[in-house]
Design an enzyme around this catalytic site. Sequence first.
Site, PDB file in Angstrom:
ATOM      1  N   MET A   1       0.834  -1.204   0.000  1.00  0.00           N
ATOM      2  CA  MET A   1       0.000   0.000   0.000  1.00  0.00           C
ATOM      3  C   MET A   1       0.870   1.255   0.000  1.00  0.00           C
ATOM      4  O   MET A   1       0.387   2.350   0.304  1.00  0.00           O
ATOM      5  CB  MET A   1      -0.952  -0.005   1.200  1.00  0.00           C
ATOM      6  CG  MET A   1      -1.908  -1.204   1.158  1.00  0.00           C
ATOM      7  SD  MET A   1      -3.452  -0.937   2.034  1.00  0.00           S
ATOM      8  CE  MET A   1      -2.847  -0.657   3.699  1.00  0.00           C
TER       9      MET A   1
ATOM     10  N   HIS B   1       8.871   1.217   3.581  1.00  0.00           N
ATOM     11  CA  HIS B   1       9.912   1.235   4.608  1.00  0.00           C
ATOM     12  C   HIS B   1      10.792   0.002   4.410  1.00  0.00           C
ATOM     13  O   HIS B   1      10.586  -0.774   3.457  1.00  0.00           O
ATOM     14  CB  HIS B   1       9.297   1.270   6.008  1.00  0.00           C
ATOM     15  CG  HIS B   1       8.232   0.227   6.231  1.00  0.00           C
ATOM     16  ND1 HIS B   1       8.497  -1.123   6.247  1.00  0.00           N
ATOM     17  CD2 HIS B   1       6.886   0.337   6.405  1.00  0.00           C
ATOM     18  CE1 HIS B   1       7.386  -1.797   6.455  1.00  0.00           C
ATOM     19  NE2 HIS B   1       6.383  -0.938   6.541  1.00  0.00           N
ATOM     20  N   GLU B   2      11.714  -0.197   5.329  1.00  0.00           N
ATOM     21  CA  GLU B   2      12.687  -1.275   5.184  1.00  0.00           C
ATOM     22  C   GLU B   2      12.028  -2.666   5.150  1.00  0.00           C
ATOM     23  O   GLU B   2      12.574  -3.588   4.541  1.00  0.00           O
ATOM     24  CB  GLU B   2      13.717  -1.165   6.318  1.00  0.00           C
ATOM     25  CG  GLU B   2      14.961  -2.001   6.154  1.00  0.00           C
ATOM     26  CD  GLU B   2      15.719  -1.750   4.836  1.00  0.00           C
ATOM     27  OE1 GLU B   2      15.732  -0.597   4.347  1.00  0.00           O
ATOM     28  OE2 GLU B   2      16.285  -2.730   4.299  1.00  0.00           O
ATOM     29  N   GLY B   3      10.863  -2.815   5.778  1.00  0.00           N
ATOM     30  CA  GLY B   3      10.135  -4.092   5.711  1.00  0.00           C
ATOM     31  C   GLY B   3       9.737  -4.394   4.273  1.00  0.00           C
ATOM     32  O   GLY B   3      10.001  -5.485   3.748  1.00  0.00           O
ATOM     33  N   HIS B   4       9.114  -3.402   3.622  1.00  0.00           N
ATOM     34  CA  HIS B   4       8.748  -3.575   2.213  1.00  0.00           C
ATOM     35  C   HIS B   4       9.997  -3.844   1.373  1.00  0.00           C
ATOM     36  O   HIS B   4       9.991  -4.701   0.477  1.00  0.00           O
ATOM     37  CB  HIS B   4       8.099  -2.304   1.670  1.00  0.00           C
ATOM     38  CG  HIS B   4       6.802  -1.922   2.320  1.00  0.00           C
ATOM     39  ND1 HIS B   4       6.655  -0.764   3.050  1.00  0.00           N
ATOM     40  CD2 HIS B   4       5.591  -2.528   2.323  1.00  0.00           C
ATOM     41  CE1 HIS B   4       5.407  -0.680   3.474  1.00  0.00           C
ATOM     42  NE2 HIS B   4       4.740  -1.721   3.057  1.00  0.00           N
TER      43      HIS B   4
ATOM     44  N   GLY C   1       4.703 -10.465   3.911  1.00  0.00           N
ATOM     45  CA  GLY C   1       5.427 -10.409   5.183  1.00  0.00           C
ATOM     46  C   GLY C   1       4.733 -11.196   6.285  1.00  0.00           C
ATOM     47  O   GLY C   1       3.504 -11.206   6.371  1.00  0.00           O
TER      48      GLY C   1
ATOM     49  N   ASP D   1       2.107  -9.520   8.892  1.00  0.00           N
ATOM     50  CA  ASP D   1       0.659  -9.671   8.769  1.00  0.00           C
ATOM     51  C   ASP D   1       0.363 -11.163   8.646  1.00  0.00           C
ATOM     52  O   ASP D   1       0.040 -11.674   7.577  1.00  0.00           O
ATOM     53  CB  ASP D   1       0.158  -8.897   7.543  1.00  0.00           C
ATOM     54  CG  ASP D   1       0.481  -7.416   7.661  1.00  0.00           C
ATOM     55  OD1 ASP D   1      -0.309  -6.692   8.248  1.00  0.00           O
ATOM     56  OD2 ASP D   1       1.565  -6.997   7.173  1.00  0.00           O
TER      57      ASP D   1
ATOM     58  N   MET E   1       8.347  -2.749  11.904  1.00  0.00           N
ATOM     59  CA  MET E   1       8.172  -1.636  10.961  1.00  0.00           C
ATOM     60  C   MET E   1       6.776  -1.663  10.382  1.00  0.00           C
ATOM     61  O   MET E   1       6.222  -2.722  10.080  1.00  0.00           O
ATOM     62  CB  MET E   1       9.208  -1.729   9.853  1.00  0.00           C
ATOM     63  CG  MET E   1      10.579  -1.404  10.360  1.00  0.00           C
ATOM     64  SD  MET E   1      11.697  -1.121   8.991  1.00  0.00           S
ATOM     65  CE  MET E   1      13.187  -0.816   9.911  1.00  0.00           C
TER      66      MET E   1
ATOM     67  N   SER F   1       3.943   1.184   8.044  1.00  0.00           N
ATOM     68  CA  SER F   1       3.670   2.521   7.513  1.00  0.00           C
ATOM     69  C   SER F   1       2.925   3.354   8.550  1.00  0.00           C
ATOM     70  O   SER F   1       3.029   4.579   8.569  1.00  0.00           O
ATOM     71  CB  SER F   1       2.825   2.423   6.238  1.00  0.00           C
ATOM     72  OG  SER F   1       3.485   1.612   5.289  1.00  0.00           O
TER      73      SER F   1
HETATM   74  P1  AMP Z   1       1.381  -3.014   3.465  1.00  0.00           P
HETATM   75  O1  AMP Z   1       1.944  -1.953   2.578  1.00  0.00           O
HETATM   76  O2  AMP Z   1       1.355  -2.646   4.908  1.00  0.00           O
HETATM   77  O3  AMP Z   1       0.070  -3.562   2.949  1.00  0.00           O
HETATM   78  O4  AMP Z   1       2.404  -4.229   3.389  1.00  0.00           O
HETATM   79  C1  AMP Z   1       2.783  -4.793   2.164  1.00  0.00           C
HETATM   80  C2  AMP Z   1       3.548  -6.057   2.426  1.00  0.00           C
HETATM   81  O5  AMP Z   1       4.699  -5.771   3.211  1.00  0.00           O
HETATM   82  C3  AMP Z   1       2.737  -7.102   3.206  1.00  0.00           C
HETATM   83  O6  AMP Z   1       3.032  -8.397   2.693  1.00  0.00           O
HETATM   84  C4  AMP Z   1       3.254  -6.951   4.602  1.00  0.00           C
HETATM   85  O7  AMP Z   1       3.144  -8.125   5.378  1.00  0.00           O
HETATM   86  C5  AMP Z   1       4.708  -6.618   4.344  1.00  0.00           C
HETATM   87  N1  AMP Z   1       5.283  -5.922   5.494  1.00  0.00           N
HETATM   88  C6  AMP Z   1       4.839  -4.776   6.080  1.00  0.00           C
HETATM   89  N2  AMP Z   1       5.599  -4.468   7.149  1.00  0.00           N
HETATM   90  C7  AMP Z   1       6.540  -5.438   7.241  1.00  0.00           C
HETATM   91  C8  AMP Z   1       7.626  -5.687   8.142  1.00  0.00           C
HETATM   92  N3  AMP Z   1       7.897  -4.886   9.178  1.00  0.00           N
HETATM   93  N4  AMP Z   1       8.381  -6.772   7.921  1.00  0.00           N
HETATM   94  C9  AMP Z   1       8.118  -7.624   6.894  1.00  0.00           C
HETATM   95  N5  AMP Z   1       7.126  -7.437   6.017  1.00  0.00           N
HETATM   96  C10 AMP Z   1       6.340  -6.353   6.181  1.00  0.00           C
END
Ligand code: AMP
Length: 291
Positions: A30, A34-37, A147, A150, A184, A186
């Site tokens: 979305m 960040h570093e997770g993405h 990730g 979630d 991490m 957003s």
């Molecule tokens: P989002 O943008 O929050 O919908 O996340 C997009 C993808 O990034 C999803 O598969 C999340 O599980 C993954 N994600 C978000 N935050 C993290 C994190 N801290 N570590 C690992 N994956 C993450």
Amino acid sequence: MELISSPPEMQRRAELARQAGERIALVPTMGALHEGHLTLIREGRRRASMLVVSIFVNPAQFGPNEDFRHYPRALAKDCELIRNVPVDVLFAPDTAAMYPPGAETWVEVTELSRGLCGAARPGHFRGVATVVAKLFNLVKPHVALFGEKDFQQLRIIRQMVRDLNFDLEIAAVPTVREPDGLAMSSRNTYLAPAERKQALAISQSLAAARERWTRGAADANDLLGAAWAVLRGAPVVEVEYLEAVDAETLVPVRDLSRPLVVAIAARVGSTRLIDNVLLTFDAERSAPRHH
Ligand code: AMP
């Protein structure tokens, strides 16, 4: 990096790539990266010849009183962040193109969506499963990366892929944390400095549960007790749920004989955060670390 916003154009691009023998990886996000993405994106790069990142703030997964309108949007900065990976295609459709008037089909993974975040956010996972199914049909990936942060979402996507015979691999990436242990997200940008400090109790509570598990806990209540002891020290953290669930079924467990997940959702001020720790026999991978 190609920027594509039209769904039919994305689909044509993906089909041509497949015909040319490319192996396609998709990282759905979305945005507000960040570093997770970035960890997912780098892993996607490693696994495919054509890497597609999608950025779409999906209205279908937000409830009426949730933060859809305020969710952070940072497309220009996101482009900068991923340019060097490098990413081949950034797919960033707008809402009207993804949900043209008259759409009435939903994907619902019924049992796995009942508990945890599904209980507090009715319709959330229906929105997630539907948009991910659409993204799979548009990007035609051979592998898609999600990730463990979630965890329920990951489990639901795997179930959907199995139940609807999607022809692709789902790869999971362990949770990426700030140096002090906070997962991490957003949504961390919403936290005021004082809230950011107290939010640390979330990952610390999971670290305590994990510690208890490592030392040989009697049952799940033991783990949850250790977590609650930490959370009681952070009154600003308002717990929505703290549960120990089977890693496969997501049903609450008492005994510790099978892989389990301790999962938490909590509000810090008006910010809703989630985190979890996977307790398997190789639990080191997703453990919160604290310095
Ligand atoms: P989002 O943008 O929050 O919908 O996340 C997009 C993808 O990034 C999803 O598969 C999340 O599980 C993954 N994600 C978000 N935050 C993290 C994190 N801290 N570590 C690992 N994956 C993450």
